[in-house]
Design a protein around this motif. Structure first.
Motif, PDB file in Angstrom:
ATOM      1  N   VAL A  41     -38.251  10.062  17.558  1.00 46.30           N
ATOM      2  CA  VAL A  41     -37.770   9.163  18.608  1.00 46.30           C
ATOM      3  C   VAL A  41     -36.572   8.357  18.098  1.00 46.30           C
ATOM      4  CG1 VAL A  41     -38.358   7.176  20.039  1.00 46.30           C
ATOM      5  CG2 VAL A  41     -40.005   9.031  19.736  1.00 46.30           C
ATOM      6  N   GLU A  42     -36.615   7.915  16.837  1.00 46.52           N
ATOM      7  CA  GLU A  42     -35.503   7.167  16.267  1.00 46.52           C
ATOM      8  C   GLU A  42     -34.237   8.024  16.180  1.00 46.52           C
ATOM      9  OE1 GLU A  42     -35.023   4.005  15.453  1.00 46.52           O
ATOM     10  OE2 GLU A  42     -36.974   3.641  16.412  1.00 46.52           O
ATOM     11  N   ASP A  43     -34.405   9.321  15.850  1.00 50.95           N
ATOM     12  CA  ASP A  43     -33.257  10.224  15.795  1.00 50.95           C
ATOM     13  C   ASP A  43     -32.603  10.335  17.170  1.00 50.95           C
ATOM     14  OD1 ASP A  43     -33.793  10.740  13.133  1.00 50.95           O
ATOM     15  OD2 ASP A  43     -35.012  12.508  13.561  1.00 50.95           O
ATOM     16  N   VAL A  44     -33.414  10.467  18.197  1.00 47.38           N
ATOM     17  CA  VAL A  44     -32.883  10.601  19.563  1.00 47.38           C
ATOM     18  C   VAL A  44     -32.181   9.309  19.978  1.00 47.38           C
ATOM     19  CG1 VAL A  44     -33.490  10.938  21.994  1.00 47.38           C
ATOM     20  CG2 VAL A  44     -34.604  12.308  20.216  1.00 47.38           C
ATOM     21  N   ARG A  45     -32.789   8.170  19.600  1.00 41.60           N
ATOM     22  CA  ARG A  45     -32.155   6.884  19.924  1.00 41.60           C
ATOM     23  C   ARG A  45     -30.781   6.798  19.247  1.00 41.60           C
ATOM     24  NH1 ARG A  45     -36.034   3.791  18.433  1.00 41.60           N
ATOM     25  NH2 ARG A  45     -36.958   3.547  20.502  1.00 41.60           N
ATOM     26  N   ARG A  46     -30.650   7.271  18.031  1.00 38.37           N
ATOM     27  CA  ARG A  46     -29.367   7.261  17.319  1.00 38.37           C
ATOM     28  C   ARG A  46     -28.349   8.174  18.011  1.00 38.37           C
ATOM     29  NH1 ARG A  46     -27.658   5.835  11.982  1.00 38.37           N
ATOM     30  NH2 ARG A  46     -25.910   7.108  11.234  1.00 38.37           N
ATOM     31  N   ILE A  47     -28.823   9.304  18.527  1.00 33.50           N
ATOM     32  CA  ILE A  47     -27.924  10.207  19.251  1.00 33.50           C
ATOM     33  C   ILE A  47     -27.356   9.515  20.483  1.00 33.50           C
ATOM     34  CG2 ILE A  47     -27.847  12.321  20.632  1.00 33.50           C
ATOM     35  CD1 ILE A  47     -29.946  13.463  18.644  1.00 33.50           C
ATOM     36  N   PHE A  48     -28.205   8.805  21.230  1.00 31.20           N
ATOM     37  CA  PHE A  48     -27.706   8.079  22.400  1.00 31.20           C
ATOM     38  C   PHE A  48     -26.730   6.968  21.995  1.00 31.20           C
ATOM     39  CE2 PHE A  48     -31.537   9.742  24.695  1.00 31.20           C
ATOM     40  CZ  PHE A  48     -30.851  10.319  25.742  1.00 31.20           C
ATOM     41  N   HIS A  49     -27.004   6.350  20.844  1.00 28.24           N
ATOM     42  CA  HIS A  49     -26.099   5.318  20.352  1.00 28.24           C
ATOM     43  C   HIS A  49     -24.729   5.924  20.032  1.00 28.24           C
ATOM     44  CE1 HIS A  49     -25.910   1.432  17.716  1.00 28.24           C
ATOM     45  NE2 HIS A  49     -24.962   1.484  18.624  1.00 28.24           N
ATOM     46  N   ILE A  50     -24.728   7.081  19.401  1.00 24.85           N
ATOM     47  CA  ILE A  50     -23.471   7.766  19.084  1.00 24.85           C
ATOM     48  C   ILE A  50     -22.700   8.080  20.355  1.00 24.85           C
ATOM     49  CG2 ILE A  50     -22.496   9.921  18.179  1.00 24.85           C
ATOM     50  CD1 ILE A  50     -24.845   9.933  16.160  1.00 24.85           C
ATOM     51  N   GLU A  51     -23.376   8.601  21.354  1.00 24.92           N
ATOM     52  CA  GLU A  51     -22.707   8.963  22.608  1.00 24.92           C
ATOM     53  C   GLU A  51     -22.134   7.737  23.304  1.00 24.92           C
ATOM     54  OE1 GLU A  51     -22.197  12.247  23.911  1.00 24.92           O
ATOM     55  OE2 GLU A  51     -22.568  12.366  21.749  1.00 24.92           O
ATOM     56  N   SER A  52     -22.854   6.617  23.217  1.00 25.87           N
ATOM     57  CA  SER A  52     -22.353   5.384  23.836  1.00 25.87           C
ATOM     58  C   SER A  52     -21.060   4.927  23.162  1.00 25.87           C
ATOM     59  CB  SER A  52     -23.409   4.278  23.734  1.00 25.87           C
ATOM     60  OG  SER A  52     -24.577   4.634  24.444  1.00 25.87           O
ATOM     61  N   LEU A  53     -21.021   5.004  21.829  1.00 28.31           N
ATOM     62  CA  LEU A  53     -19.820   4.586  21.110  1.00 28.31           C
ATOM     63  C   LEU A  53     -18.662   5.546  21.354  1.00 28.31           C
ATOM     64  CD1 LEU A  53     -21.451   3.457  17.738  1.00 28.31           C
ATOM     65  CD2 LEU A  53     -20.517   2.003  19.547  1.00 28.31           C
ATOM     66  N   ARG A  54     -18.968   6.823  21.497  1.00 26.39           N
ATOM     67  CA  ARG A  54     -17.910   7.782  21.846  1.00 26.39           C
ATOM     68  C   ARG A  54     -17.326   7.463  23.212  1.00 26.39           C
ATOM     69  NH1 ARG A  54     -19.219  13.847  21.841  1.00 26.39           N
ATOM     70  NH2 ARG A  54     -16.992  13.915  22.272  1.00 26.39           N
ATOM     71  N   ALA A  55     -18.185   7.046  24.124  1.00 28.42           N
ATOM     72  CA  ALA A  55     -17.734   6.777  25.494  1.00 28.42           C
ATOM     73  C   ALA A  55     -16.746   5.620  25.559  1.00 28.42           C
ATOM     74  CB  ALA A  55     -18.938   6.500  26.393  1.00 28.42           C
ATOM     75  N   VAL A  56     -16.841   4.670  24.604  1.00 30.09           N
ATOM     76  CA  VAL A  56     -15.912   3.530  24.637  1.00 30.09           C
ATOM     77  C   VAL A  56     -14.687   3.775  23.771  1.00 30.09           C
ATOM     78  CG1 VAL A  56     -17.685   1.840  25.187  1.00 30.09           C
ATOM     79  CG2 VAL A  56     -17.166   2.329  22.784  1.00 30.09           C
ATOM     80  N   GLY A  57     -14.562   4.999  23.226  1.00 32.49           N
ATOM     81  CA  GLY A  57     -13.300   5.364  22.583  1.00 32.49           C
ATOM     82  C   GLY A  57     -13.296   5.439  21.076  1.00 32.49           C
ATOM     83  N   LEU A  58     -14.445   5.276  20.413  1.00 27.69           N
ATOM     84  CA  LEU A  58     -14.456   5.352  18.962  1.00 27.69           C
ATOM     85  C   LEU A  58     -14.427   6.808  18.494  1.00 27.69           C
ATOM     86  CD1 LEU A  58     -15.297   2.344  19.169  1.00 27.69           C
ATOM     87  CD2 LEU A  58     -16.748   2.755  17.169  1.00 27.69           C
ATOM     88  N   SER A  59     -13.760   7.026  17.363  1.00 25.84           N
ATOM     89  CA  SER A  59     -13.793   8.346  16.738  1.00 25.84           C
ATOM     90  C   SER A  59     -15.132   8.519  16.030  1.00 25.84           C
ATOM     91  CB  SER A  59     -12.657   8.477  15.728  1.00 25.84           C
ATOM     92  OG  SER A  59     -12.879   7.616  14.624  1.00 25.84           O
ATOM     93  N   LEU A  60     -15.463   9.762  15.656  1.00 22.31           N
ATOM     94  CA  LEU A  60     -16.733  10.015  14.979  1.00 22.31           C
ATOM     95  C   LEU A  60     -16.780   9.314  13.625  1.00 22.31           C
ATOM     96  CD1 LEU A  60     -17.341  13.773  15.865  1.00 22.31           C
ATOM     97  CD2 LEU A  60     -18.387  11.738  16.876  1.00 22.31           C
ATOM     98  N   ARG A  61     -15.632   9.224  12.950  1.00 25.32           N
ATOM     99  CA  ARG A  61     -15.605   8.511  11.665  1.00 25.32           C
ATOM    100  C   ARG A  61     -15.911   7.038  11.879  1.00 25.32           C
ATOM    101  NH1 ARG A  61     -10.540   9.308   7.746  1.00 25.32           N
ATOM    102  NH2 ARG A  61     -11.557  11.347   7.626  1.00 25.32           N
TER     103      ARG A  61
END
Length: 331
Positions: A41-61
């Protein structure tokens, strides 16, 4: 959950999840007996966190740093996003402005589009020579709006002169220059009035007349000099004020001599000058400049004033008045 179920529930493809894993952004908590990735569940929560940050314009780095660097605060993230968003908006606004200006030239061929774009880029060059060459191009090639905007922002005197010359030939841009008159930046206001002063036509003249009431003394003075050269009597009080203040006083005196073309105007100007000389609040340097200005005003009122000033308590004023009387043949 296995990778397929995570992809289905999160909307992130299995290929992208593997990419996240290769970058160290997501690490499945375990493996099944068959070696398949197993996400908690924590892994999935981190995936959603990554997608949220991508949506506001951050690079993967940047996302990796935001998630794993304890020193990386949310405030830092928001500040960076604000800065980059403003930069992007500014760049897109500049592009839109350029495209609007290209469209205004009604280009008939791709060569026309490229020519206008090249000139617009040249107007924004860091090289003064490049900007000057662009300013001197045919007025049919450079949109008037671009010339006006460039004139308001140009600090190099030679480039600024070329831009004003092009604007005067174009016969347009007065409305955009009028916006510059209301700028909070004094240098922009001065550039606007100087450009209007060199423009022919009733629109520029009307704007200059309105500027005679400007609270900015420099702008007011430039407008008075331009209109005075065109014979506008409304400029006389402003020109006299310029002589008192010592601001372009020689040019102001020359303009007054031009305006004193008939007896009535000459007597009015002489009376204003004499009134300021006799004003107790006028200091010695200003009284001297006012006395010198009487030299260019014909008529009996000016001559009588000079005769009276020969006996002035200020020796510099008295000597100036005596000298001017001799030049006029009245001494």
């Amino acid at each position: 959950m296995l990778i397929g179920e995570v992809a289905r529930r999160s909307g992130v493809s299995a290929r992208m999840l593997r990419h996240y894993e290769s970058l160290g952004l997501v690490r499945p908590s375990g493996r099944t007996g068959s070696g398949y990735r197993e996400y908690s569940v924590e892994d999935v929560r981190r995936i959603f966190h990554i997608e949220s940050l991508r949506a506001v314009g951050l690079s993967l780095r940047e996302i990796g740093r935001a998630l794993d660097d304890p020193a990386f605060t949310p405030a830092d993230l928001v500040d960076d996003l604000i800065r980059r968003t403003r930069e992007r908006i500014a760049a897109e606004t500049e592009l839109l402005t350029r495209l609007d200006r290209v469209h205004a030239t009604d280009p008939a061929a791709w060569e026309d589009v490229l020519q206008v774009l090249a000139l617009l880029r040249a107007l924004g060059s860091t090289s003064a020579g490049t900007r000057q060459r662009a300013a001197l191009a045919s007025v049919d090639e450079v949109p008037v709006e671009a010339l006006a905007q460039a004139a308001l922002g140009e600090g190099d005197p030679y480039v600024a002169g070329a831009l004003r010359w092009s604007l005067s030939r174009s016969g347009g841009g007065a409305a955009l220059l009028a916006e510059g008159l209301g700028s909070p930046v004094a240098a922009v206001r001065e550039r606007a009035v100087r450009a209007l002063a060199e423009m022919p036509g009733p629109e520029a003249a009307t704007l200059l007349r309105d500027t005679l009431a400007s609270p900015d003394a420099v702008v007011r003075g430039q407008a008075a000099l331009a209109l005075g050269a065109r014979g506008e009597a409304a400029t006389i009080p402003v020109l006299v004020d310029m002589i008192v203040a010592g601001s372009n006083d020689t040019d102001a005196a020359d303009a007054l001599s031009v305006l004193a073309g008939d007896d009535a105007a000459a007597d009015r100007i002489a009376s204003l000058l004499v009134g300021r000389i006799g004003d107790g609040s006028t200091g010695p340097p200003a009284r001297g400049r006012l006395t010198q200005a009487l030299a260019g005003i014909p008529g009996a009122t000016a001559s009588c004033a000079l005769a009276d000033l020969v006996g002035d308590a200020d020796r510099a004023v008295a000597l100036t008045a005596a000298y001017l009387l001799r030049l006029r043949g009245d001494g």
